[in-house]
Scaffold this motif. Structure first.
Motif, PDB file in Angstrom:
ATOM      1  N   LEU A 169       3.813   3.268  -0.758  1.00  0.00           N
ATOM      2  CA  LEU A 169       2.867   3.155  -2.002  1.00  0.00           C
ATOM      3  C   LEU A 169       1.782   4.137  -1.914  1.00  0.00           C
ATOM      4  CD1 LEU A 169       3.023  -0.716  -1.977  1.00  0.00           C
ATOM      5  CD2 LEU A 169       3.773   0.896  -3.552  1.00  0.00           C
ATOM      6  N   PRO A 170       0.994   4.473  -2.789  1.00  0.00           N
ATOM      7  CA  PRO A 170      -0.142   5.235  -2.752  1.00  0.00           C
ATOM      8  C   PRO A 170      -1.336   4.417  -2.518  1.00  0.00           C
ATOM      9  CG  PRO A 170       0.306   5.040  -5.083  1.00  0.00           C
ATOM     10  CD  PRO A 170       1.536   4.436  -4.315  1.00  0.00           C
ATOM     11  N   PHE A 171      -2.201   4.716  -1.480  1.00  0.00           N
ATOM     12  CA  PHE A 171      -3.499   3.991  -1.210  1.00  0.00           C
ATOM     13  C   PHE A 171      -4.540   4.695  -1.626  1.00  0.00           C
ATOM     14  CE2 PHE A 171      -0.091   2.541   1.628  1.00  0.00           C
ATOM     15  CZ  PHE A 171      -0.101   1.080   1.429  1.00  0.00           C
ATOM     16  N   CYS A 172      -5.127   4.408  -2.609  1.00  0.00           N
ATOM     17  CA  CYS A 172      -6.133   5.208  -3.424  1.00  0.00           C
ATOM     18  C   CYS A 172      -7.379   4.377  -3.384  1.00  0.00           C
ATOM     19  CB  CYS A 172      -6.039   5.667  -4.637  1.00  0.00           C
ATOM     20  SG  CYS A 172      -4.067   6.196  -4.834  1.00  0.00           S
ATOM     21  N   GLY A 173      -8.841   5.014  -3.307  1.00  0.00           N
ATOM     22  CA  GLY A 173      -9.909   4.528  -3.385  1.00  0.00           C
ATOM     23  C   GLY A 173     -10.187   3.714  -2.224  1.00  0.00           C
ATOM     24  N   SER A 174     -10.684   2.445  -2.183  1.00  0.00           N
ATOM     25  CA  SER A 174     -11.315   1.553  -1.088  1.00  0.00           C
ATOM     26  C   SER A 174      -9.991   1.904   0.059  1.00  0.00           C
ATOM     27  CB  SER A 174     -11.375   0.401  -1.321  1.00  0.00           C
ATOM     28  OG  SER A 174     -12.096  -0.290  -0.237  1.00  0.00           O
ATOM     29  N   ASN A 175     -10.615   1.952   1.437  1.00  0.00           N
ATOM     30  CA  ASN A 175      -9.738   1.817   2.629  1.00  0.00           C
ATOM     31  C   ASN A 175     -10.167   0.820   3.324  1.00  0.00           C
ATOM     32  OD1 ASN A 175     -12.193   2.967   3.176  1.00  0.00           O
ATOM     33  ND2 ASN A 175     -11.047   4.486   4.862  1.00  0.00           N
ATOM     34  N   ALA A 193      -0.485   0.534  -7.488  1.00  0.00           N
ATOM     35  CA  ALA A 193       0.694   0.700  -7.601  1.00  0.00           C
ATOM     36  C   ALA A 193       1.638  -0.668  -8.063  1.00  0.00           C
ATOM     37  CB  ALA A 193       1.609   1.612  -6.786  1.00  0.00           C
ATOM     38  N   ASP A 194       2.459  -0.678  -8.737  1.00  0.00           N
ATOM     39  CA  ASP A 194       3.285  -1.831  -9.234  1.00  0.00           C
ATOM     40  C   ASP A 194       3.853  -2.433  -7.990  1.00  0.00           C
ATOM     41  OD1 ASP A 194       4.582  -3.808 -10.296  1.00  0.00           O
ATOM     42  OD2 ASP A 194       5.938  -2.712 -11.284  1.00  0.00           O
ATOM     43  N   LEU A 195       3.402  -3.789  -7.584  1.00  0.00           N
ATOM     44  CA  LEU A 195       3.700  -4.521  -6.466  1.00  0.00           C
ATOM     45  C   LEU A 195       5.002  -5.332  -6.435  1.00  0.00           C
ATOM     46  CD1 LEU A 195       0.443  -5.220  -4.660  1.00  0.00           C
ATOM     47  CD2 LEU A 195       1.856  -3.198  -4.389  1.00  0.00           C
ATOM     48  N   LEU A 200       8.901  -9.015  -4.042  1.00  0.00           N
ATOM     49  CA  LEU A 200      10.336  -9.399  -4.062  1.00  0.00           C
ATOM     50  C   LEU A 200      10.939  -9.483  -2.616  1.00  0.00           C
ATOM     51  CD1 LEU A 200      12.822 -10.436  -5.581  1.00  0.00           C
ATOM     52  CD2 LEU A 200      13.291  -8.322  -6.124  1.00  0.00           C
ATOM     53  N   VAL A 201      10.686  -8.241  -1.885  1.00  0.00           N
ATOM     54  CA  VAL A 201      11.108  -8.089  -0.682  1.00  0.00           C
ATOM     55  C   VAL A 201      10.422  -8.766   0.354  1.00  0.00           C
ATOM     56  CG1 VAL A 201      11.280  -6.210   1.183  1.00  0.00           C
ATOM     57  CG2 VAL A 201      11.987  -5.653  -1.134  1.00  0.00           C
TER      58      VAL A 201
END
Length: 319
Positions: A169-175, A193-195, A200-201
């Motif tokens: 997944l893309p991790f953008c902005g706050s960390n 992103a859409d989770l 589901l997993v």
């Protein structure tokens, strides 16, 4: 997510490290508490490993599984506590993306293995109490090794899939992660992103590694209880129940905390609750396990006494 949104996120700066903000207050006190607890966990579980290996009277399937559980607990708590103490000692709350990935993977992998190992220990008690005449024939050393190895093997592929989905997944902005270590809920909260696939997993993983082994444990103890209640002697019933009490206590603590973290609905207070519960299943339970199994087990206490007296005799003789 449509194409325009995907391009928008691709243009954002990608996070390559996280800041763990779960312990900003009283760092010196927390470091001392974590260090003391970690040493106690290693000492207590290590003592069980040494005693059950050294004493031939404890070379039985039940203690083989207990030794495996203690070794797993030492590895499990080592995934988080050393990094937590390093962050507290240095005052630097950062953790790199690869280190965070490794932390989440080993938490999932070892946690999943522990779920099935606890189920294996319940099955062992079922055989010993319900089928005593066939116990040693069925529970051979080869079967013991296969059950322990299988507990780890069944956990590996599912956790690899989950890790692949999370950290692709893309991790953008706050960390910034308001947690003590990297775990699924706080890490996913930072993804842009859409989770749906991840959720589901995660629920599938919870069913396979929390619900399924828990049902196996309940089925084993249902048969055990029925068998014990049929015993004619009250002393025999008490002895049979006592051999299961330690394992039942550990199961209650471990599965209770796991279900609260991974199966309860998320609310506005989830972050605070998850932080507290995370310490329960990563620190408190590994600390309590040796106490539960030694204080309530006469054979382990007697073996520890023999080991200590032998060490004392050796020191007196060499002195």
């Amino acid at each position: 997510m449509d194409l325009g949104q995907a391009r928008h996120w691709e243009n954002q700066s990608t996070v390559n490290e996280f800041l763990l903000l779960g312990y900003q207050e009283h760092p010196a006190l927390l470091f001392t508490a974590f260090l003391t607890t970690y040493m106690a966990i290693l000492l207590g579980n290590g003592l069980i490993v040494v005693v059950t290996t050294w004493d031939s009277a404890l070379h039985t399937p039940m203690y083989f599984f207990l030794r495996s559980l203690s070794g797993l607990e030492m590895c499990y708590t080592s995934v988080t506590l050393p990094k937590m103490m390093a962050n507290l000692a240095s005052g630097d709350p950062s953790i790199s993306l690869p280190a965070c990935t490794s932390q989440v993977f080993f938490l999932l992998f070892l946690g999943g293995a522990e779920c099935y190992l606890l189920a294996v220990m319940a099955y062992d008690r079922y055989l010993a109490i319900c089928l005593p005449l066939h116990y040693m024939t069925v529970m051979s050393h080869r079967v013991q090794m296969g059950l322990v190895s299988g507990s780890f093997a069944v956990s590996l592929p599912m956790q690899l899939v989950q890790i692949g989905l999370i950290f692709s997944l893309p991790f953008c902005g706050s960390n910034k992660i308001d947690h003590f270590f990297c775990d699924i809920p706080p890490v996913l909260s930072l993804a842009c992103a859409d989770l749906y696939a991840n959720e589901l997993v995660t629920y599938t993983d919870s069913i396979l590694f929390v619900i399924a082994p828990f049902v196996l444990i309940l089925a084993s103890y249902a048969r055990i209880t029925r068998t014990i209640l049929r015993l004619p002697s009250g002393t025999g019933r008490q002895k049979a129940f006592s051999t299961c009490s330690s394992h039942l206590t550990v199961v209650s603590l471990f599965y209770g905390s796991a279900m609260l973290v991974y199966l309860r609905p998320q609310t506005s207070d989830s972050v605070k609750v998850d932080k507290v519960l995370s310490l329960l299943y990563t620190v408190i339970i590994p600390l309590c396990n040796p106490l539960i199994y030694t204080l309530r087990n006469r054979e382990v206490k007697a073996s520890i006494g023999r080991l200590l007296s032998r060490k004392h005799s050796f020191e007196v003789g060499t002195g």
